[in-house]
Design an enzyme around this catalytic site. Structure first.
Site, PDB file in Angstrom:
ATOM      1  N   ARG A 133      15.513  -2.941  -0.813  1.00 13.15           N
ATOM      2  CA  ARG A 133      15.911  -4.593  -1.243  1.00 13.15           C
ATOM      3  C   ARG A 133      14.747  -4.760  -1.011  1.00 13.15           C
ATOM      4  O   ARG A 133      14.357  -5.664  -2.515  1.00 13.15           O
ATOM      5  CB  ARG A 133      17.033  -5.042   0.506  1.00 13.15           C
ATOM      6  N   THR A 134      13.535  -4.659  -0.488  1.00 17.03           N
ATOM      7  CA  THR A 134      12.398  -5.324  -0.959  1.00 17.03           C
ATOM      8  C   THR A 134      12.249  -5.116  -2.653  1.00 17.03           C
ATOM      9  O   THR A 134      11.301  -6.070  -3.109  1.00 17.03           O
ATOM     10  CB  THR A 134      10.998  -4.212  -0.001  1.00 17.03           C
ATOM     11  N   LYS A 175      -3.706  13.288  -4.770  1.00 15.38           N
ATOM     12  CA  LYS A 175      -4.754  13.832  -5.474  1.00 15.38           C
ATOM     13  C   LYS A 175      -5.753  13.451  -4.203  1.00 15.38           C
ATOM     14  O   LYS A 175      -7.355  13.764  -4.998  1.00 15.38           O
ATOM     15  CB  LYS A 175      -5.499  13.717  -7.025  1.00 15.38           C
ATOM     16  N   ARG A 231       3.020  -1.705  -0.823  1.00 18.06           N
ATOM     17  CA  ARG A 231       3.880  -1.223   0.698  1.00 18.06           C
ATOM     18  C   ARG A 231       3.674   0.113   1.162  1.00 18.06           C
ATOM     19  O   ARG A 231       3.319   0.799   0.192  1.00 18.06           O
ATOM     20  CB  ARG A 231       5.912  -0.967   0.595  1.00 18.06           C
ATOM     21  N   HIS A 270       5.862  -7.570   8.042  1.00 16.84           N
ATOM     22  CA  HIS A 270       6.577  -7.201   7.098  1.00 16.84           C
ATOM     23  C   HIS A 270       7.236  -9.206   6.534  1.00 16.84           C
ATOM     24  O   HIS A 270       8.083  -9.791   6.495  1.00 16.84           O
ATOM     25  CB  HIS A 270       8.095  -6.525   7.004  1.00 16.84           C
TER      26      HIS A 270
HETATM   27  N1  ASP Z   1      13.828  -2.608   5.572  1.00 16.94           N
HETATM   28  C1  ASP Z   1      13.608  -2.943   6.399  1.00 16.94           C
HETATM   29  C2  ASP Z   1      11.919  -2.343   6.514  1.00 16.94           C
HETATM   30  O1  ASP Z   1      11.621  -2.259   5.597  1.00 16.94           O
HETATM   31  C3  ASP Z   1      13.873  -2.681   7.624  1.00 16.94           C
HETATM   32  C4  ASP Z   1      13.727  -1.380   8.303  1.00 16.94           C
HETATM   33  O2  ASP Z   1      13.440  -0.066   7.363  1.00 16.94           O
HETATM   34  O3  ASP Z   1      14.195  -1.057   9.074  1.00 16.94           O
HETATM   35  O4  ASP Z   1      10.534  -3.037   7.544  1.00 16.94           O
END
Ligand code: ASP
Length: 313
Positions: free
Chosen positions: A57-58, A87, A109, A137
């Site tokens: 999703r993100t 590396k 991320r 997040h």
């Molecule tokens: N997608 C959300 C996160 O990246 C929730 C999860 O992974 O549980 O934190």
């Protein structure tokens, strides 16, 4: 530079403006494609997605958000394996280099808490934190609050039941902080077994601000009065392999199915950042209170508005 690093940085005027703009994007997509006028608000600007941890999703909602408003997008979806960090290159060096290629924004991320802040310290362009380990997040919190607003119609005086992995669930840490900072008088019931209790620093955050909260193992206690039920999975990947089975078993103890749904108010909203495991049964998907798929969709409109804000001239 407008970095998005932690949910503490948001306030209500910012949210109001952001959700207003996200609402305009949502309305555009409500029209049939042939009647939808394209938006080029960030025409030709460049977004780089650097993801050291998995994401659907993100990552894709940022990429699509950018594309829908005219940006160009470049993504490393498994930087752990496909970037030079394999590396031995440091996060700082990676960001130093990528930002010197003149993208307009970097979405990152990473598995370590504080990674986005470290990135921002060396970046020449804005950094957006798309999840830093068990830390925060913030753009999920924006998505979550926008979902509450659009589903319930208000953000103040909410009674919020939050369940699942409150120790390592970063979406919970960000949502709690942004509710406290941006909304009047939220009240929290945290539902989890003791081993997954809310992280101490988030509890301290609540105590310092005199926010009312309770902790319980009982859904029967927490669900009936909640306006918002926010459920999360156990973050298995953040526990040692030998402990995972024990945590997986816990998931079943706080699963929401048809029976638990009956405990909830008719006007409650059931949210989940996804992905879900067994803690929310697919049997409840058809209930109008189950908002998690709409929540995921709203995330893209919020991220479109957020990119526009970050890159506003
Ligand atoms: N997608 C959300 C996160 O990246 C929730 C999860 O992974 O549980 O934190």
């Amino acid at each position: 530079m407008r970095h998005i690093l932690r949910s503490q940085q948001f306030d209500r005027p910012f949210l109001d403006k952001l959700f207003q703009r996200a609402g305009e994007h949502r309305q555009r997509f409500a029209k049939p494609r042939r009647r939808r006028s394209p938006i080029y608000s960030l025409q030709g600007r460049i977004l780089v997605n650097l993801f050291w941890e998995p994401s659907t999703r993100t990552r894709l909602s940022f990429a699509l958000a950018g594309l829908h408003i005219g940006m160009k997008v470049e993504t490393t979806e498994n930087a752990e394996e496909f970037s030079s960090t394999v590396k031995g290159g440091s996060l700082e060096d990676e960001i130093h280099v990528v930002s010197s290629y003149h993208p307009d924004v970097i979405v990152i991320r990473h598995k370590s808490e504080g990674a986005a802040e470290r990135a921002a310290a060396v970046s020449q362009v804005p950094i957006i934190n798309a999840g830093d380990g068990a830390g925060e997040h913030p753009t999920q919190a924006l998505t979550d609050l926008c979902t509450v607003l659009w589903e319930k119609g208000y953000l103040d005086g909410l009674r919020v039941a939050i369940g699942g992995d409150l120790a390592k669930g970063r979406t919970v840490h960000s949502l709690v902080r942004s509710l406290v900072n941006c909304c009047e008088d939220p009240k929290f019931a945290f539902v989890s077994p003791p081993s997954l209790h809310l992280k101490e620093d988030t509890k301290a955050y609540l105590r310092e601000r005199g926010v009312c909260f309770s902790e319980t193992e009982s859904m029967r206690e927490a669900l009936p009065s909640a306006d918002v039920v926010y459920w999360t999975r156990v973050q298995l990947e953040r526990y040692p392999v030998e402990e995972r089975q024990q945590y997986e078993d816990l998931t079943r103890q706080y699963a929401i199915g048809i029976k638990e749904l009956e405990l909830m108010r008719d006007d409650a909203v059931l949210m989940h950042p996804l992905p879900r495991n067994e803690e929310v049964s697919p049997d409840v998907d058809a209930d109008p209170r189950a908002a998690y798929f709409r929540q995921a969709e709203y995330g893209m409109y919020v991220r479109m508005a957020l990119l526009e804000w970050v890159l506003e001239e």
